[in-house]
Design an enzyme around this catalytic site. Structure first.
Site, PDB file in Angstrom:
ATOM      1  N   SER A 222      79.378  -5.852  54.911  1.00  0.00           N
ATOM      2  CA  SER A 222      80.554  -6.349  55.744  1.00  0.00           C
ATOM      3  C   SER A 222      80.777  -5.944  56.973  1.00  0.00           C
ATOM      4  O   SER A 222      80.233  -4.952  57.411  1.00  0.00           O
ATOM      5  CB  SER A 222      81.755  -5.975  54.659  1.00  0.00           C
TER       6      SER A 222
ATOM      7  N   TYR B  99      87.283  -0.490  49.604  1.00  0.00           N
ATOM      8  CA  TYR B  99      86.420  -1.413  49.979  1.00  0.00           C
ATOM      9  C   TYR B  99      85.519  -1.156  51.144  1.00  0.00           C
ATOM     10  O   TYR B  99      84.275  -1.176  51.068  1.00  0.00           O
ATOM     11  CB  TYR B  99      86.982  -2.808  50.026  1.00  0.00           C
TER      12      TYR B  99
ATOM     13  N   LYS C 169      81.429  -0.308  51.476  1.00  0.00           N
ATOM     14  CA  LYS C 169      80.530  -1.136  52.394  1.00  0.00           C
ATOM     15  C   LYS C 169      79.846  -0.367  53.405  1.00  0.00           C
ATOM     16  O   LYS C 169      78.764  -0.426  53.667  1.00  0.00           O
ATOM     17  CB  LYS C 169      81.430  -2.324  52.983  1.00  0.00           C
TER      18      LYS C 169
END
Length: 257
Positions: A137, A150, A154
């Site tokens: 991401s 998150y 990533k």
């Protein structure tokens, strides 16, 4: 790398961006497409098969948090078609309050799947080389305060993929490792930024980020399919606002020998 006649495994292939990429891949005359997903969507699999009847589409119920599921699913691919030519790791969630699940799906499961698949793809072992594309991401390249967990997962994907994308590994295995980083894309995962944030008081900045401009999953999926075909070992691609860009990360440290 031409994907014609190749066998592709797509983990999380029924997700929004992933499914759009699968539709593009089905126009490349693949030998087979294996869709691994926890979701069971027979109509989606049927729709993929209808795009190109010459490419055999397989669906596998897949638990990326279970190492035995990973091992058995990949072994099943080899038993059916002998070789894996491309692996795309696309499973992902954004739910920061659940730290363990976020890490298990976004990072640990991706690592376990990659490490299980590599010997099966290694040209010096059981395979014939190929490409692994790990979906990270833009939040694996830059910090994201409302989704810190998150973001950490990533960042881990980027670090893992860049490490395996070293020319040393590619020369030995013939397997290129590529990192693909979507920008904000119109999917349910993006909407979670404004609702499943790290802390309760992250809501304000989460909602602000959630109102940012996005791109369509169809566009991002097309970019992902392109990154797979390019098979550019060690490359990092960003798909953002309708543009696919290859980026060169900053170097802050190098070993001294």
């Amino acid at each position: 790398m031409s994907l014609a006649g190749k066998n592709v495994v797509f983990v999380g292939g029924l997700g929004f961006i992933a499914y759009e990429a699968c539709k593009y891949l089905m126009n490349n005359d693949l030998a087979s497409l294996f869709v691994f997903d926890v979701l069971d969507k027979p109509e989606a699999i049927k729709a993929l098969q209808e795009i190109n009847p010459k490419t055999k589409v397989y669906y596998t119920k897949f638990d990326i948090t279970n190492k035995e599921s990973i091992k058995q699913s990949l072994a099943d691919v080899v038993s059916k078609v002998q070789h894996i030519d491309a692996l795309i790791n696309g499973a992902g969630i954004l739910t920061d309050p659940n730290v363990e699940l976020t890490m298990n799906i976004n990072l640990i499961g991706l690592i376990n799947t990659t490490l299980e698949a590599l010997p099966l793809m290694d040209k010096n072992k059981h395979g014939r080389g190929g490409v692994i594309v790990n979906i990270a991401s833009v939040l694996g390249l830059e910090p994201c305060p409302p989704a810190a967990v998150y973001c950490a997962s990533k960042f881990g994907v980027v670090g893992f993929s860049r490490s395996l994308g070293d020319p040393f590994y590619y020369e030995h295995t013939g397997v290129a490792v590529v990192t693909f980083c979507p920008g904000l894309t119109d999917t349910p995962l993006k909407n979670n930024i404004g609702s499943k944030y790290t802390f309760d008081y992250s809501k304000e900045i989460g909602e602000k980020l959630n109102s940012s401009k996005t791109q369509k999953p169809e566009v991002c999926g097309a970019h992902l399919a392109q990154a797979i075909e390019l098979m550019d070992n060690g490359a990092i691609y960003i798909s953002n606002q309708g543009t696919l860009t290859k980026v060169k990360p900053s170097v802050y440290w190098e070993p001294t020998y």
